[in-house]
Design a protein around this motif. Structure first.
Motif, mmCIF file in Angstrom:
data_model
loop_
_atom_site.group_PDB
_atom_site.id
_atom_site.type_symbol
_atom_site.label_atom_id
_atom_site.label_comp_id
_atom_site.label_asym_id
_atom_site.label_seq_id
_atom_site.Cartn_x
_atom_site.Cartn_y
_atom_site.Cartn_z
ATOM 1 N N LEU A 137 42.704 28.717 100.735
ATOM 2 C CA LEU A 137 43.430 27.753 99.884
ATOM 3 C C LEU A 137 44.533 27.045 100.662
ATOM 4 O O LEU A 137 44.746 25.835 100.494
ATOM 5 N N THR A 138 45.231 27.769 101.519
ATOM 6 C CA THR A 138 46.278 27.150 102.331
ATOM 7 C C THR A 138 45.686 26.136 103.294
ATOM 8 O O THR A 138 46.228 25.035 103.470
ATOM 9 N N THR A 139 44.570 26.471 103.911
ATOM 10 C CA THR A 139 43.906 25.547 104.838
ATOM 11 C C THR A 139 43.459 24.287 104.109
ATOM 12 O O THR A 139 43.669 23.168 104.605
ATOM 13 N N ILE A 140 42.852 24.446 102.943
ATOM 14 C CA ILE A 140 42.424 23.280 102.158
ATOM 15 C C ILE A 140 43.628 22.420 101.788
ATOM 16 O O ILE A 140 43.587 21.189 101.895
ATOM 17 N N GLY A 141 44.722 23.061 101.370
ATOM 18 C CA GLY A 141 45.933 22.310 101.029
ATOM 19 C C GLY A 141 46.491 21.555 102.214
ATOM 20 O O GLY A 141 46.897 20.393 102.080
ATOM 21 N N LEU A 142 46.508 22.174 103.389
ATOM 22 C CA LEU A 142 47.013 21.495 104.589
ATOM 23 C C LEU A 142 46.116 20.330 104.992
ATOM 24 O O LEU A 142 46.623 19.273 105.422
ATOM 25 N N VAL A 143 44.808 20.488 104.852
ATOM 26 C CA VAL A 143 43.886 19.387 105.158
ATOM 27 C C VAL A 143 44.123 18.214 104.210
ATOM 28 O O VAL A 143 44.173 17.056 104.646
ATOM 29 N N ILE A 144 44.312 18.498 102.930
ATOM 30 C CA ILE A 144 44.579 17.429 101.953
ATOM 31 C C ILE A 144 45.880 16.711 102.288
ATOM 32 O O ILE A 144 45.945 15.473 102.272
ATOM 33 N N VAL A 145 46.923 17.451 102.615
ATOM 34 C CA VAL A 145 48.206 16.833 102.969
ATOM 35 C C VAL A 145 48.050 15.995 104.234
ATOM 36 O O VAL A 145 48.577 14.867 104.317
ATOM 37 N N ALA A 146 47.328 16.505 105.235
ATOM 38 C CA ALA A 146 47.125 15.755 106.478
ATOM 39 C C ALA A 146 46.368 14.459 106.212
ATOM 40 O O ALA A 146 46.707 13.407 106.772
ATOM 41 N N VAL A 147 45.353 14.501 105.355
ATOM 42 C CA VAL A 147 44.597 13.285 105.014
ATOM 43 C C VAL A 147 45.504 12.295 104.298
ATOM 44 O O VAL A 147 45.482 11.091 104.600
ATOM 45 N N LEU A 148 46.307 12.771 103.365
ATOM 46 C CA LEU A 148 47.208 11.864 102.641
ATOM 47 C C LEU A 148 48.227 11.231 103.591
ATOM 48 O O LEU A 148 48.519 10.028 103.486
#
Length: 144
Positions: A115-126
């Motif tokens: 979940l943390t990895t997915i959240g970091l990927v979403i933030v990086a994309v944004l």
């Protein structure tokens, strides 16, 4: 829940789940406990100090500072004198220990890492989309 019986000094005997070296009740010196007015004054003082610490912790919740830590510190101050605070503190310690054990479970850790990895990927994309669309403009170099 059985809280034990009171003896003449105001100290209760430990319950079945309590440690025998940590009985419930007042931890005031015996001299203070033996004099009713002095003991009542002691309890009022402990309550006021504990209340001040708890209020400071509540104020720190929205502000910078270790709010929850200070609140639990105030509860620990109250627990030196009041059985209800000792029971709340024991319950809290038990729940924190259970939560820590659950967090160390390999399945839960794996889920949290995913979940943390997915959240970091979403933030990086944004952030990448924002930089691509608007560019990097520092506030002190904004052109009007």
């Amino acid at each position: 829940m059985n809280t034990g019986s009171n003896d003449s000094a105001g100290v209760t005997e430990p319950t079945a789940g309590a440690k025998p070296d940590q009985p419930l009740g007042s931890r005031a010196p015996q001299y203070v406990q033996s004099r009713r007015v002095l003991h009542l004054s002691w309890q009022v003082g402990v309550f006021i100090v504990g209340l001040a610490v708890v209020v400071a912790g509540i104020i720190m919740l929205p502000l910078p500072g270790p709010g929850w830590l200070v609140i639990f510190g105030g509860m620990a101050i109250w627990a030196t004198e009041f059985v209800w605070a000792q029971l709340v503190l024991r319950w809290t310690k038990r729940k924190v220990t259970e939560a820590a054990q659950r967090a160390l479970d390999p399945k839960v850790r794996r889920r949290n890492i995913i979940l943390t990895t997915i959240g970091l990927v979403i933030v990086a994309v944004l952030v990448a989309v924002y930089v691509w669309k608007f560019g990097i403009a520092m506030p002190w170099k904004i052109k009007e």
